[in-house]
Design an enzyme around this catalytic site. Structure first.
Site, short mmCIF file in Angstrom:
data_model
loop_
_atom_site.label_atom_id
_atom_site.label_comp_id
_atom_site.label_asym_id
_atom_site.label_seq_id
_atom_site.Cartn_x
_atom_site.Cartn_y
_atom_site.Cartn_z
N LEU A 65 0.86 -1.18 0.00
CA LEU A 65 0.00 0.00 0.00
C LEU A 65 0.90 1.23 0.00
O LEU A 65 1.95 1.23 0.65
CB LEU A 65 -0.90 0.04 1.24
CG LEU A 65 -2.02 -0.99 1.37
CD1 LEU A 65 -2.76 -0.79 2.69
CD2 LEU A 65 -2.99 -0.90 0.20
N ASP A 66 0.49 2.27 -0.72
CA ASP A 66 1.24 3.52 -0.67
C ASP A 66 1.30 4.01 0.78
O ASP A 66 0.37 3.80 1.56
CB ASP A 66 0.56 4.60 -1.52
CG ASP A 66 0.65 4.28 -3.02
OD1 ASP A 66 1.43 3.40 -3.41
OD2 ASP A 66 -0.09 4.94 -3.78
N ARG A 67 2.37 4.68 1.10
CA ARG A 67 2.58 5.15 2.48
C ARG A 67 1.38 5.90 3.07
O ARG A 67 0.99 5.64 4.21
CB ARG A 67 3.84 6.01 2.54
CG ARG A 67 4.08 6.59 3.92
CD ARG A 67 5.42 7.27 4.03
NE ARG A 67 5.57 7.82 5.39
CZ ARG A 67 6.74 8.01 5.98
NH1 ARG A 67 7.86 7.72 5.36
NH2 ARG A 67 6.79 8.51 7.20
N VAL A 69 -1.71 5.62 2.50
CA VAL A 69 -2.96 4.84 2.47
C VAL A 69 -3.03 3.89 3.65
O VAL A 69 -2.05 3.23 3.99
CB VAL A 69 -3.05 4.05 1.14
CG1 VAL A 69 -4.35 3.24 1.08
CG2 VAL A 69 -2.98 5.00 -0.05
N ARG A 168 -4.83 6.40 -7.90
CA ARG A 168 -4.60 7.84 -7.85
C ARG A 168 -4.40 8.42 -9.24
O ARG A 168 -4.98 9.46 -9.60
CB ARG A 168 -3.38 8.13 -6.97
CG ARG A 168 -3.56 7.65 -5.54
CD ARG A 168 -2.24 7.53 -4.79
NE ARG A 168 -1.59 8.82 -4.61
CZ ARG A 168 -0.40 8.98 -4.03
NH1 ARG A 168 0.26 7.92 -3.57
NH2 ARG A 168 0.12 10.18 -3.90
#
Length: 242
Positions: A65-67, A69, A168
């Site tokens: 997961l992106d930081r 998120v 995104r």
């Protein structure tokens, strides 16, 4: 579970093969250039303490997961489980459902976004490119509108490919950047806003028993999520893991 001062990680499920947790926002999944404490380090330290394990603790990273998120993540506690779960990721047998708040009102109540993405590793930025571009990777997601409020739309997203920054970039490309996204929506978002993207659900087969498992984790009762009422009730009306 509480580790490293104020960082709290909720364990949603655990057995000898799996560890399913709620990732807090703004905690990196693994060590990066910031040197901030990361999920893998936190969880390994916790396993070491709870089970009094000597030496290094194995914990396999199955997906990312992106930081910024938060939400549900699954980790593998054995190399066999890691391999089998990774196979499910590759063959799209591991279903991932997200929720997001995007700017504006979408033209359709549901739809599919298909693009080809190229990541600039040095700038950590992803762009939509032609399929012929070397290194371009296909990105596919389905979305369902589940709420509208204050000029924003709450969408449920079934992710078919787990490309970096995929959700995104794809929503920004169609003119509906995510609330709080400083990278792909900097023209409409305010500095300091938390991105409204949340890993809501994961579904997969247990790596040893073959049992179908599903884990859900609703977003926090904070703005902008609480503009739309009870998010989990709205999601259940559209179904969940695919």
């Amino acid at each position: 579970m509480s580790l490293h001062k104020s960082i709290k990680i909720n364990i949603l499920y655990e057995d000898n093969h799996l560890l399913v947790v709620e990732k807090p926002v703004n905690v990196p999944v693994q060590k990066d250039s910031s040197n901030d404490i990361d999920m893998l380090t936190l969880l390994k330290e916790d396993l070491k303490v709870r089970y009094n394990k000597p030496g290094n603790v194995y914990l396999g990273l199955v997906h990312r997961l992106d930081r910024p998120v938060g939400g549900v993540m699954v980790f593998a506690k054995t190399s066999k489980a890691a391999s089998r779960l990774s196979d499910q990721v590759r063959t799209r047998g591991l279903g991932k459902t997200y929720v997001a708040v995007v700017h504006g009102k979408l033209d359709s109540r549901k739809g599919r976004l298909e693009n080809y993405l190229l990541k600039d590793e040095k700038a950590n930025r992803v762009s939509i490119v032609s399929p012929e571009v070397k290194g371009a990777k296909q990105a596919i997601l389905d979305f369902y509108v589940i709420g509208e409020a204050k000029g924003f739309t709450l969408v449920k997203i079934d992710l078919h490919t787990g490309r970096s920054h995929q959700i995104r970039v794809q929503f920004s490309h169609i003119g509906h950047p995510l609330y709080g996204d400083q990278r792909y929506g900097n023209k409409v978002n305010k500095v300091g806003q938390q991105i409204a993207l949340w890993s809501y659900g994961i579904g997969f087969k247990h790596p040893t028993t073959g049992e179908e498992l599903e884990f859900l984790c609703k977003p926090p009762d904070l703005e902008p999520w609480n503009w739309f009422g009870e998010v989990s009730d709205k999601i259940s009306n559209t179904g969940c893991i695919t």
